[in-house]
Write an enzyme that holds these catalytic residues in place. Structure first.
Site, PDB file in Angstrom:
ATOM      1  N   LYS A 280      36.277 107.470  42.829  1.00  0.00           N
ATOM      2  CA  LYS A 280      37.383 108.412  42.576  1.00  0.00           C
ATOM      3  C   LYS A 280      38.150 108.522  43.889  1.00  0.00           C
ATOM      4  O   LYS A 280      37.766 109.264  44.790  1.00  0.00           O
ATOM      5  CB  LYS A 280      36.821 109.763  42.153  1.00  0.00           C
ATOM      6  CG  LYS A 280      37.777 110.663  41.377  1.00  0.00           C
ATOM      7  CD  LYS A 280      39.107 110.934  42.045  1.00  0.00           C
ATOM      8  CE  LYS A 280      39.206 112.279  42.702  1.00  0.00           C
ATOM      9  NZ  LYS A 280      40.546 112.489  43.345  1.00  0.00           N
TER      10      LYS A 280
ATOM     11  N   GLU B 280      39.997 123.296  61.790  1.00  0.00           N
ATOM     12  CA  GLU B 280      40.559 121.950  61.626  1.00  0.00           C
ATOM     13  C   GLU B 280      41.978 122.058  61.044  1.00  0.00           C
ATOM     14  O   GLU B 280      42.204 122.744  60.054  1.00  0.00           O
ATOM     15  CB  GLU B 280      39.680 121.121  60.690  1.00  0.00           C
ATOM     16  CG  GLU B 280      40.166 119.680  60.580  1.00  0.00           C
ATOM     17  CD  GLU B 280      39.233 118.790  59.755  1.00  0.00           C
ATOM     18  OE1 GLU B 280      38.878 119.184  58.637  1.00  0.00           O
ATOM     19  OE2 GLU B 280      38.892 117.693  60.241  1.00  0.00           O
TER      20      GLU B 280
ATOM     21  N   GLU C 182      30.587 113.919  54.430  1.00  0.00           N
ATOM     22  CA  GLU C 182      31.309 113.754  55.695  1.00  0.00           C
ATOM     23  C   GLU C 182      32.491 114.702  55.627  1.00  0.00           C
ATOM     24  O   GLU C 182      33.390 114.508  54.805  1.00  0.00           O
ATOM     25  CB  GLU C 182      31.827 112.319  55.855  1.00  0.00           C
ATOM     26  CG  GLU C 182      30.792 111.313  56.267  1.00  0.00           C
ATOM     27  CD  GLU C 182      30.103 111.641  57.556  1.00  0.00           C
ATOM     28  OE1 GLU C 182      30.683 112.387  58.387  1.00  0.00           O
ATOM     29  OE2 GLU C 182      28.970 111.186  57.739  1.00  0.00           O
TER      30      GLU C 182
ATOM     31  N   SER D 278      37.123 117.849  52.799  1.00  0.00           N
ATOM     32  CA  SER D 278      37.079 119.112  53.538  1.00  0.00           C
ATOM     33  C   SER D 278      35.701 119.777  53.441  1.00  0.00           C
ATOM     34  O   SER D 278      34.951 119.555  52.482  1.00  0.00           O
ATOM     35  CB  SER D 278      38.129 120.080  52.995  1.00  0.00           C
ATOM     36  OG  SER D 278      37.726 120.558  51.726  1.00  0.00           O
TER      37      SER D 278
ATOM     38  N   CYS E 125      39.242 112.504  60.578  1.00  0.00           N
ATOM     39  CA  CYS E 125      38.125 113.431  60.829  1.00  0.00           C
ATOM     40  C   CYS E 125      37.778 113.388  62.305  1.00  0.00           C
ATOM     41  O   CYS E 125      37.278 114.351  62.859  1.00  0.00           O
ATOM     42  CB  CYS E 125      36.881 113.043  60.054  1.00  0.00           C
ATOM     43  SG  CYS E 125      37.194 112.483  58.416  1.00  0.00           S
TER      44      CYS E 125
HETATM   45  C1  UN1 Z   1      37.815 109.310  59.908  1.00  0.00           C
HETATM   46  O1  UN1 Z   1      38.154 109.832  60.953  1.00  0.00           O
HETATM   47  O2  UN1 Z   1      38.023 109.865  58.827  1.00  0.00           O
HETATM   48  O3  UN1 Z   1      36.538 106.103  64.360  1.00  0.00           O
HETATM   49  C2  UN1 Z   1      37.169 107.963  59.911  1.00  0.00           C
HETATM   50  C3  UN1 Z   1      37.557 106.060  63.715  1.00  0.00           C
HETATM   51  C4  UN1 Z   1      37.644 105.186  62.486  1.00  0.00           C
HETATM   52  C5  UN1 Z   1      37.050 105.881  61.301  1.00  0.00           C
HETATM   53  C6  UN1 Z   1      37.448 107.301  61.213  1.00  0.00           C
HETATM   54  N1  UN1 Z   1      37.003 103.935  62.718  1.00  0.00           N
HETATM   55  O4  UN1 Z   1      38.507 106.746  63.996  1.00  0.00           O
END
Ligand code: UN1
Length: 495
Positions: free
Chosen positions: A175, A385, A250, A229, A284
């Site tokens: 999804k 965030e 994550e 989130s 992230c």
């Molecule tokens: C993410 O930040 O959602 O290290 C993944 C990094 C990428 C992966 C990030 N290789 O910024």
């Protein structure tokens, strides 16, 4: 003529049961309509799960090296279509082509890693405590894996989840985020072309509240992997906890780059510009806090502001663009709210703080690279965030204070420290509460063959990538074979 896309369910490209569609527009130019994608309903998820169970029955019996061969072909196809995929991704989520090419490369790396893992998937053989008895462990597939993925890495993150899940012998329901359905569609086309049996992969487009929720709540989907989130992750976690599902989360980050007085300032400047404004701050792992030691604070800010001012905003598909748009209106509204919050809480707006407008920018969700200085530890800019191009600068006087600021948030994904002192660098690796710490490199840049994930409210203890993720997508099975021909009682007959 607007193209209408389909789900892939039951081995066929199919219209949604609802008959409803949503539109996918280019965030750099909202006049550019990419296509109409299924706004699927619960019935589509039901059909996908039933089909995936049939797919699982076949796939789990396919030897792991053969599953790996399919994934190697997936890697080859991704490599041959890298440029086309990068263009599709930039068009639907905005980050510049250099970055979407990197995103495809991460998928290629993940595919080749998975391919070789097909000939490993190691178990252990250990001595039994009893004579003439064999003891070993092996890895078994689990079932149907429900994968819910975000917009910011439209290819890499689905591959991080799907390839190890498939290699381990599970069937997959994907999804994708509603901002990036086109990339996911091409990924599924490639999987099929490479030879994945059709019912082993299902693609269900639509909204998280409907499709994502139905996948998470479905009793025949025992494995869930979610990136998004922390708020949504809490719902997913509660449901999976109640239903005893295996879950990998994550979620958010509030990553800091620390620059100490002894740092190479040129290097640290390059690092923070890339970490904070790359992907328009929508990673992230983005650098959303810059922790500067007193001695270099003022010079560093002066130089940073000059460099950040020079970043060129624009369409990521045009040469020369450094920073693309935010992904949608809701993201831009959220960033704007944080500008107000920052001001109210007494931080100094040193750069940006507004929508970027003029010419072509008027048609997209562009926002100026923004720097707040004088941010206090514990304030909302330090804690929450934002997921946009907003950097909060916190001044500290010592290494201990810098570490305390880094650790004083509820998230723990990545951190970065710039220093020439090897002792401090190793202390940082030991004491910073993050899943990943970079020394003399920015908070972004994780490699596909290393475990990826965070501590505290960023995750729930699992990792993506590298060798660890194969444990998540498989179940440990232990086998004992007693060839003594007699009853041997462990813990009793041998002591
Ligand atoms: C993410 O930040 O959602 O290290 C993944 C990094 C990428 C992966 C990030 N290789 O910024």
């Amino acid at each position: 003529m607007t193209k209408t896309f389909s789900n892939f369910i039951g081995g066929q490209w199919r219209a949604p049961s609802t008959g409803e569609y949503f539109e996918n527009h280019n965030p750099a130019d909202q006049r550019d309509l990419i296509g109409r994608f299924p706004a699927s309903g619960v019935a589509d998820v039901e059909a996908a799960v039933a089909s995936a169970q049939r797919g699982f029955a076949v796939w789990k019996r396919t030897p792991a090296p053969a599953r790996g061969d399919v994934l190697r072909r997936v890697g080859d196809l991704l490599a041959s279509r890298k440029e086309e995929l990068a263009d599709i991704m930039t068009r639907e989520m905005g980050k510049p082509l250099a970055e979407t090419r990197g995103d495809v490369q991460e998928g290629i790396d993940t595919a080749y890693y998975a391919a070789t893992e097909g000939r490993r998937l190691f178990g252990h053989t250990v001595p039994s405590e009893l004579a003439n008895k064999w003891a070993m462990s092996m890895r078994r597939p689990i079932g149907v894996a429900g994968l819910i993925t975000p917009f910011n890495f439209p290819l890499a993150i689905p591959t991080w989840k799907a390839f190890p899940a498939l290699l381990c012998g599970n069937a997959v329901i994907l999804k994708p985020a509603e901002d990036v359905p086109h990339t996911a569609t091409v990924l599924v086309e490639i999987l099929l072309e490479a030879g994945i049996p059709p019912e082993v992969i299902q693609l269900v487009h639509g909204m998280g509240e409907v499709v994502g929720k139905a996948i998470v709540e479905h009793p025949q989907v025992p494995v869930i992997s979610f990136t998004g989130s922390t708020e949504t992750g809490r719902f997913v976690g509660e449901t999976c906890g109640r239903m005893h599902k295996r879950l990998s989360l994550e979620m958010g980050g509030k990553n800091a780059q620390i620059v100490l007085d002894d740092a190479d300032l040129d290097l640290a400047l390059d690092g923070v510009l890339w970490g904070a404004f790359g992907t328009t701050g929508q990673r992230c792992t983005a650098t959303s806090r810059l922790v500067l030691q007193n001695g270099i604070h003022d010079t560093f800010i002066d130089r940073l502001v000059q460099r950040a001012k020079a970043l060129r905003l624009g369409d990521g598909r045009k040469a020369g663009t450094d920073v693309g748009p935010l992904v949608n209106a809701a993201s831009r509204d959220k960033v704007e709210r944080y500008i107000t919050i920052g001001r109210e809480q007494g931080a100094t707006l040193t750069l940006g703080g507004e929508r970027a407008t003029g010419g072509d920018l008027d048609h997209g969700f562009f926002f100026q690279p923004t720097i707040f200085t004088g941010v206090t530890a514990g304030s909302r800019l330090d804690q929450e965030e934002i997921f946009g191009p907003v950097l909060s600068v916190i001044r500290v006087s010592s290494v201990d204070e810098a570490f305390a600021v880094n650790n004083g948030v509820r998230y723990g994904l990545s951190s970065s420290i710039y220093t020439r002192d090897v002792n401090v660098a190793f202390r940082a690796l030991q004491d910073l509460d993050n899943g990943i710490t970079y020394v003399n490199a920015p908070t972004i840049g994780a490699e596909a063959h290393m475990p990826f994930g965070g501590v505290k409210e960023t995750g729930n203890g699992h990792r993506e990538g590298g060798w660890e993720v194969y444990e998540f997508y498989s179940e440990t099975k232990v086998g004992y074979v007693d060839y003594s021909g007699a009853l041997q009682r462990a813990q009793i007959d041998n002591y």
